[in-house]
Every structure is written in structure tokens, then in C-alpha cells.
Design a protein around this motif. Structure first.
Motif, PDB file in Angstrom:
ATOM      1  N   LEU A 110       4.644   2.289  11.925  1.00 36.23           N
ATOM      2  CA  LEU A 110       5.239   3.220  10.965  1.00 36.23           C
ATOM      3  C   LEU A 110       4.872   2.836   9.533  1.00 36.23           C
ATOM      4  O   LEU A 110       4.590   3.706   8.690  1.00 36.23           O
ATOM      5  N   ALA A 111       4.879   1.534   9.254  1.00 35.57           N
ATOM      6  CA  ALA A 111       4.490   1.067   7.917  1.00 35.57           C
ATOM      7  C   ALA A 111       3.023   1.378   7.638  1.00 35.57           C
ATOM      8  O   ALA A 111       2.649   1.720   6.510  1.00 35.57           O
ATOM      9  N   GLU A 112       2.187   1.262   8.690  1.00 33.02           N
ATOM     10  CA  GLU A 112       0.767   1.614   8.541  1.00 33.02           C
ATOM     11  C   GLU A 112       0.609   3.098   8.199  1.00 33.02           C
ATOM     12  O   GLU A 112      -0.176   3.456   7.302  1.00 33.02           O
ATOM     13  N   LYS A 113       1.345   3.941   8.903  1.00 38.49           N
ATOM     14  CA  LYS A 113       1.278   5.386   8.652  1.00 38.49           C
ATOM     15  C   LYS A 113       1.755   5.719   7.242  1.00 38.49           C
ATOM     16  O   LYS A 113       1.164   6.549   6.545  1.00 38.49           O
ATOM     17  N   GLU A 114       2.826   5.065   6.825  1.00 37.79           N
ATOM     18  CA  GLU A 114       3.368   5.319   5.494  1.00 37.79           C
ATOM     19  C   GLU A 114       2.381   4.873   4.412  1.00 37.79           C
ATOM     20  O   GLU A 114       2.185   5.555   3.407  1.00 37.79           O
ATOM     21  N   TYR A 115       1.747   3.739   4.627  1.00 36.54           N
ATOM     22  CA  TYR A 115       0.786   3.228   3.651  1.00 36.54           C
ATOM     23  C   TYR A 115      -0.424   4.166   3.558  1.00 36.54           C
ATOM     24  O   TYR A 115      -0.904   4.486   2.457  1.00 36.54           O
ATOM     25  N   ALA A 116      -0.908   4.634   4.722  1.00 33.58           N
ATOM     26  CA  ALA A 116      -2.050   5.554   4.735  1.00 33.58           C
ATOM     27  C   ALA A 116      -1.714   6.854   4.003  1.00 33.58           C
ATOM     28  O   ALA A 116      -2.557   7.429   3.298  1.00 33.58           O
ATOM     29  N   LYS A 117      -0.474   7.301   4.138  1.00 32.50           N
ATOM     30  CA  LYS A 117      -0.037   8.520   3.459  1.00 32.50           C
ATOM     31  C   LYS A 117       0.031   8.317   1.952  1.00 32.50           C
ATOM     32  O   LYS A 117      -0.409   9.180   1.163  1.00 32.50           O
ATOM     33  N   LYS A 118       0.569   7.188   1.522  1.00 28.14           N
ATOM     34  CA  LYS A 118       0.722   6.908   0.092  1.00 28.14           C
ATOM     35  C   LYS A 118      -0.629   6.757  -0.597  1.00 28.14           C
ATOM     36  O   LYS A 118      -0.787   7.108  -1.771  1.00 28.14           O
ATOM     37  N   ILE A 119      -1.596   6.204   0.101  1.00 28.92           N
ATOM     38  CA  ILE A 119      -2.932   6.010  -0.474  1.00 28.92           C
ATOM     39  C   ILE A 119      -3.553   7.348  -0.883  1.00 28.92           C
ATOM     40  O   ILE A 119      -4.319   7.439  -1.849  1.00 28.92           O
ATOM     41  N   ILE A 120      -3.182   8.401  -0.158  1.00 31.88           N
ATOM     42  CA  ILE A 120      -3.782   9.721  -0.406  1.00 31.88           C
ATOM     43  C   ILE A 120      -3.201  10.398  -1.642  1.00 31.88           C
ATOM     44  O   ILE A 120      -3.937  10.865  -2.518  1.00 31.88           O
ATOM     45  N   ASP A 121      -1.863  10.442  -1.765  1.00 37.31           N
ATOM     46  CA  ASP A 121      -1.284  11.307  -2.799  1.00 37.31           C
ATOM     47  C   ASP A 121      -0.130  10.690  -3.584  1.00 37.31           C
ATOM     48  O   ASP A 121       0.604  11.391  -4.267  1.00 37.31           O
ATOM     49  N   ALA A 122       0.050   9.366  -3.513  1.00 36.53           N
ATOM     50  CA  ALA A 122       1.183   8.750  -4.221  1.00 36.53           C
ATOM     51  C   ALA A 122       0.713   8.039  -5.476  1.00 36.53           C
ATOM     52  O   ALA A 122      -0.484   7.781  -5.682  1.00 36.53           O
ATOM     53  N   SER A 123       1.700   7.709  -6.303  1.00 38.75           N
ATOM     54  CA  SER A 123       1.397   6.982  -7.538  1.00 38.75           C
ATOM     55  C   SER A 123       0.977   5.552  -7.209  1.00 38.75           C
ATOM     56  O   SER A 123       1.171   5.060  -6.096  1.00 38.75           O
ATOM     57  N   ASP A 124       0.435   4.896  -8.219  1.00 41.90           N
ATOM     58  CA  ASP A 124      -0.037   3.532  -8.029  1.00 41.90           C
ATOM     59  C   ASP A 124       1.102   2.599  -7.618  1.00 41.90           C
ATOM     60  O   ASP A 124       0.934   1.753  -6.734  1.00 41.90           O
ATOM     61  N   SER A 125       2.272   2.752  -8.252  1.00 42.98           N
ATOM     62  CA  SER A 125       3.408   1.883  -7.926  1.00 42.98           C
ATOM     63  C   SER A 125       3.905   2.146  -6.516  1.00 42.98           C
ATOM     64  O   SER A 125       4.271   1.202  -5.781  1.00 42.98           O
ATOM     65  N   GLU A 126       3.925   3.401  -6.093  1.00 49.98           N
ATOM     66  CA  GLU A 126       4.348   3.726  -4.724  1.00 49.98           C
ATOM     67  C   GLU A 126       3.374   3.167  -3.693  1.00 49.98           C
ATOM     68  O   GLU A 126       3.776   2.710  -2.619  1.00 49.98           O
ATOM     69  N   GLN A 127       2.091   3.182  -4.035  1.00 44.05           N
ATOM     70  CA  GLN A 127       1.087   2.612  -3.150  1.00 44.05           C
ATOM     71  C   GLN A 127       1.279   1.103  -2.991  1.00 44.05           C
ATOM     72  O   GLN A 127       1.149   0.555  -1.895  1.00 44.05           O
ATOM     73  N   LYS A 128       1.600   0.427  -4.106  1.00 41.86           N
ATOM     74  CA  LYS A 128       1.821  -1.015  -4.061  1.00 41.86           C
ATOM     75  C   LYS A 128       3.050  -1.358  -3.203  1.00 41.86           C
ATOM     76  O   LYS A 128       3.030  -2.301  -2.415  1.00 41.86           O
ATOM     77  N   ILE A 129       4.116  -0.561  -3.377  1.00 43.00           N
ATOM     78  CA  ILE A 129       5.331  -0.794  -2.581  1.00 43.00           C
ATOM     79  C   ILE A 129       5.053  -0.571  -1.099  1.00 43.00           C
ATOM     80  O   ILE A 129       5.480  -1.357  -0.236  1.00 43.00           O
ATOM     81  N   ALA A 130       4.303   0.504  -0.781  1.00 43.57           N
ATOM     82  CA  ALA A 130       3.949   0.776   0.616  1.00 43.57           C
ATOM     83  C   ALA A 130       3.106  -0.357   1.185  1.00 43.57           C
ATOM     84  O   ALA A 130       3.255  -0.741   2.358  1.00 43.57           O
ATOM     85  N   GLY A 131       2.212  -0.912   0.344  1.00 44.19           N
ATOM     86  CA  GLY A 131       1.398  -2.043   0.788  1.00 44.19           C
ATOM     87  C   GLY A 131       2.241  -3.268   1.072  1.00 44.19           C
ATOM     88  O   GLY A 131       2.000  -3.988   2.050  1.00 44.19           O
ATOM     89  N   LEU A 132       3.235  -3.507   0.220  1.00 41.29           N
ATOM     90  CA  LEU A 132       4.140  -4.634   0.438  1.00 41.29           C
ATOM     91  C   LEU A 132       4.990  -4.417   1.692  1.00 41.29           C
ATOM     92  O   LEU A 132       5.259  -5.368   2.445  1.00 41.29           O
ATOM     93  N   ASP A 133       5.415  -3.177   1.891  1.00 36.33           N
ATOM     94  CA  ASP A 133       6.183  -2.869   3.109  1.00 36.33           C
ATOM     95  C   ASP A 133       5.344  -3.113   4.363  1.00 36.33           C
ATOM     96  O   ASP A 133       5.852  -3.613   5.377  1.00 36.33           O
ATOM     97  N   LEU A 134       4.065  -2.774   4.291  1.00 32.62           N
ATOM     98  CA  LEU A 134       3.169  -3.003   5.418  1.00 32.62           C
ATOM     99  C   LEU A 134       3.010  -4.494   5.682  1.00 32.62           C
ATOM    100  O   LEU A 134       3.058  -4.937   6.838  1.00 32.62           O
ATOM    101  N   LYS A 135       2.847  -5.273   4.612  1.00 31.37           N
ATOM    102  CA  LYS A 135       2.723  -6.716   4.762  1.00 31.37           C
ATOM    103  C   LYS A 135       4.004  -7.313   5.334  1.00 31.37           C
ATOM    104  O   LYS A 135       3.963  -8.203   6.198  1.00 31.37           O
TER     105      LYS A 135
END
Length: 351
Positions: A220-245
């Protein structure tokens, strides 16, 4: 899951009502576990929640038939697995509790038997010392000491009997058999489980629901990170990356904790197996000593009190031996639980 309930109950009622009115039902450990599966109210409530989860899962699948995303599927599977795990945990807890209660009742019976003999021996000693006191062979303080020892033995015996009745009531309540007279059957030797640590770890990693849930969280974290990479802000992408880690670390931690728990449970099982052998040797020694004292009594070299004391020691050795059975049963269930096996599956079919 409960299709056997009617037949099990009918079988139990047939046995109960075909026996003499005054006779207590002799209940084996295996029978107790089967009744618990059918009659324990906590387990029945947990099963209802599990059945509701199954229905909800099917409803969600139907509702999302045409817009069923991969994320939806993962979330539904996680919710279902979580409910299944709660149900399995409840079953495992209840089964282990029944094993503990059943075997403790048998052990308490052995304790009562041993304490009755000890009390009898202390009473005989008190009577002997009272006769010696009347002949001025011992002091009143010596007599009082023995009187206190005898009274303490009596109190211990009464406490054991009271504890047994309380434990029996709790056990019958857990089986929903409050009004039935029950008698605990002699405990058989547990079947030794010859499973290696490596086999146990492999099976646990394959079957653990905790691990499966952690894997779903990671996906689920992988899916969320892949989604954020497409259309989210830079800060949201970083948070999604941290959530994935974080989900990755949580998965690694779950694997390591499971491996450690299985290794510890396997070691505990092996130690319990060794303890059975140790207590068996102690019992054989106690039996030999008791037989020797009996022969000495027949030859007139020891008195009856000594025989009773050695008999009490023998029964205590039997208690320790059977207690090693209990520890092995529980160790088997603990390991089986970690391997996500059916609760009670390690108990002998001949119980």
C-alpha cells in the motif's frame, strides 16, 4: 465452521444421560477442546465477527466490481486478514486456556492426594509425640511445634480443595457446562513433535498473518508513493517516500521478530521435552524408594508413618512428572500458534 455443533452436543448428551445419575462425566482433554470449540461464548462472539468480515469483504468486492483498483483490493485483503487474525488469536488463547485449566485440575488432584498423605503422616507424628509428651520424653514446645506443623498441613489441604472447586467451576463455565458433574481423565503422555528450528522458521514465515499484513502495508505504501510521484507536491512526495521506508523497516522488523519468537518457542519446546525425561527419572527413583520402604515396613524395621511420608513423596514426584506434560503441551501450542496452525492440533487424538 460450526456445522459439527449439533452432533457434538448430541453425542455429549447421549453419554451424559446414558450414564448413572450419580456418576460424573469422565472428560478427556481432547473432548474438552472439542466442546470449547462449540460452546465457549467468547469464541462464538469472535466467530460472529469473523463471519461478518467475510460478508463485508464479499459486499465490497461486489460494490467495486467495475471500479475495483489494486489499492482497494489490498485494503480489503488487509481488513479481512486483520479480522481473521483476531479470530485466530482468540481461538488460540481459549484453546491454550482450556489446556491450562484441564491439566491444572488434574495436577491439583495429585496435589490433594499428596497433601492428604502428608497431613495423615503429620497427624500420626502428632499423636506419637503426644504419647511421648505424656511420658515426659519430649517438651511441651516440641509438642506445640508438631501441632503447628499438623495444623498447617490441614490448612494447606483445605486450601487445595477449595482452589480445586473454584478452578473446576471456572473450567465448566468456559465449556458452558456449569450444571454437569465432570471428572478429569488421566493425562496421557504428549506426542513428541519432531520439528527442527529451520523447518519451524520456514513454516512460520510462510503462514504468519502478522507478516502478511506487514507485506500488505508495504505494498500500500508503494502504491501511495507511486501515486504521489505523479501529481503531488514535493513535500508530499517526500512524506510518501518516508512512509514507504517506514513500511519497509516495519516488514523487516516483523520478519526478524517472528524468527526470534519461533526460535525461542522451539528452544522452549526442546527444554520441555528434556524435562519430561528428567522428571520420569525422578519418578522412577521415588517409586524404587517407596518400594524399598514398603519392604522395610513389612520386615518391621520402619513404622507406618515413614511409609506414608515416602508415599506422599512418590505422589509429589508423579505431580512433577505430569506437570512436565503440561509444560510440553503448552510449549507445543505456543510454537504451533506462531506457525499459524490450528489451535489444539498438536494434542494427541487419543487424549
Amino acid at each position: 465452521m460450526r456445522i459439527r455443533k449439533f452432533s457434538v452436543l448430541m453425542l455429549l448428551l447421549l453419554v451424559i444421560f446414558s450414564a448413572p445419575v450419580s456418576a460424573a462425566e469422565v472428560l478427556s482433554l481432547n473432548q474438552a477442546l472439542k466442546i470449547a470449540e462449540e460452546e465457549n461464548l467468547d469464541l462464538e462472539m469472535a466467530e460472529i465477527e469473523y463471519q461478518k468480515a467475510e460478508i463485508n469483504q464479499k459486499n465490497l468486492e461486489l460494490q467495486n466490481k467495475y471500479n475495483f483498483t489494486e489499492v482497494n483490493k489490498l485494503e480489503i485483503n488487509k481488513s479481512y486478514l486483520s479480522t481473521e487474525k483476531r479470530y485466530q488469536d482468540t481461538r488460540a488463547r481459549i484453546i491454550k486456556s482450556i489446556i491450562q485449566q484441564y491439566t491444572n485440575l488434574w495436577l491439583t488432584e495429585k496435589q490433594i492426594e499428596a497433601q492428604s498423605l502428608t497431613t495423615e503422616a503429620e497427624e500420626r507424628l502428632y499423636n506419637e509425640m503426644q504419647a511421648r509428651y505424656e511420658l515426659s520424653q519430649i517438651s511441651r514446645l516440641d509438642l506445640l511445634d508438631q501441632s503447628n506443623t499438623f495444623n498447617e498441613a490441614q490448612n494447606n489441604l483445605e486450601n487445595l480443595k477449595n482452589n480445586y472447586q473454584q478452578s473446576l467451576l471456572e473450567f465448566k463455565t468456559a465449556l458452558n457446562l456449569k450444571d454437569q458433574e465432570l471428572k478429569i481423565k488421566e493425562l496421557p503422555a504428549p506426542e513428541i513433535w519432531n520439528i527442527t528450528e529451520a523447518e519451524a522458521v520456514k513454516k512460520g514465515l510462510e503462514n504468519s498473518n502478522d507478516l502478511k499484513i506487514a507485506q500488505l502495508d508495504y505494498k500500500l505504501a508503494e502504491k501511495e508513493y507511486a501515486k504521489k510521484i505523479i501529481d503531488a507536491s514535493d513535500s508530499e512526495q517526500k512524506i510518501a517516500g518516508l512512509d514507504l521506508k517506514s513500511a519497509e523497516l516495519a516488514l523487516e522488523k516483523a520478519e526478524e521478530e517472528l524468527k526470534n519468537s519461533i526460535s525461542k518457542a522451539h528452544l522452549k519446546l526442546k527444554q520441555a521435552e528434556k524435562n519430561i525425561d528428567l522428571q520420569k527419572n525422578n519418578l522412577e527413583r521415588a517409586e524404587s524408594q517407596f518400594s524399598q520402604v514398603q519392604r522395610q515396613f513389612e520386615l518391621g524395621s520402619v513404622n507406618k508413618t515413614t511409609v506414608i511420608q515416602y508415599q506422599a513423596s512418590l505422589v509429589n514426584s508423579e505431580y512433577q512428572f505430569k506437570n512436565s506434560y503440561l509444560n510440553y503441551y503448552l510449549a507445543k501450542e505456543e510454537l504451533a500458534d506462531l506457525l499459524n496452525m490450528e489451535p489444539g492440533v498438536t494434542i494427541n487424538a487419543v487424549n
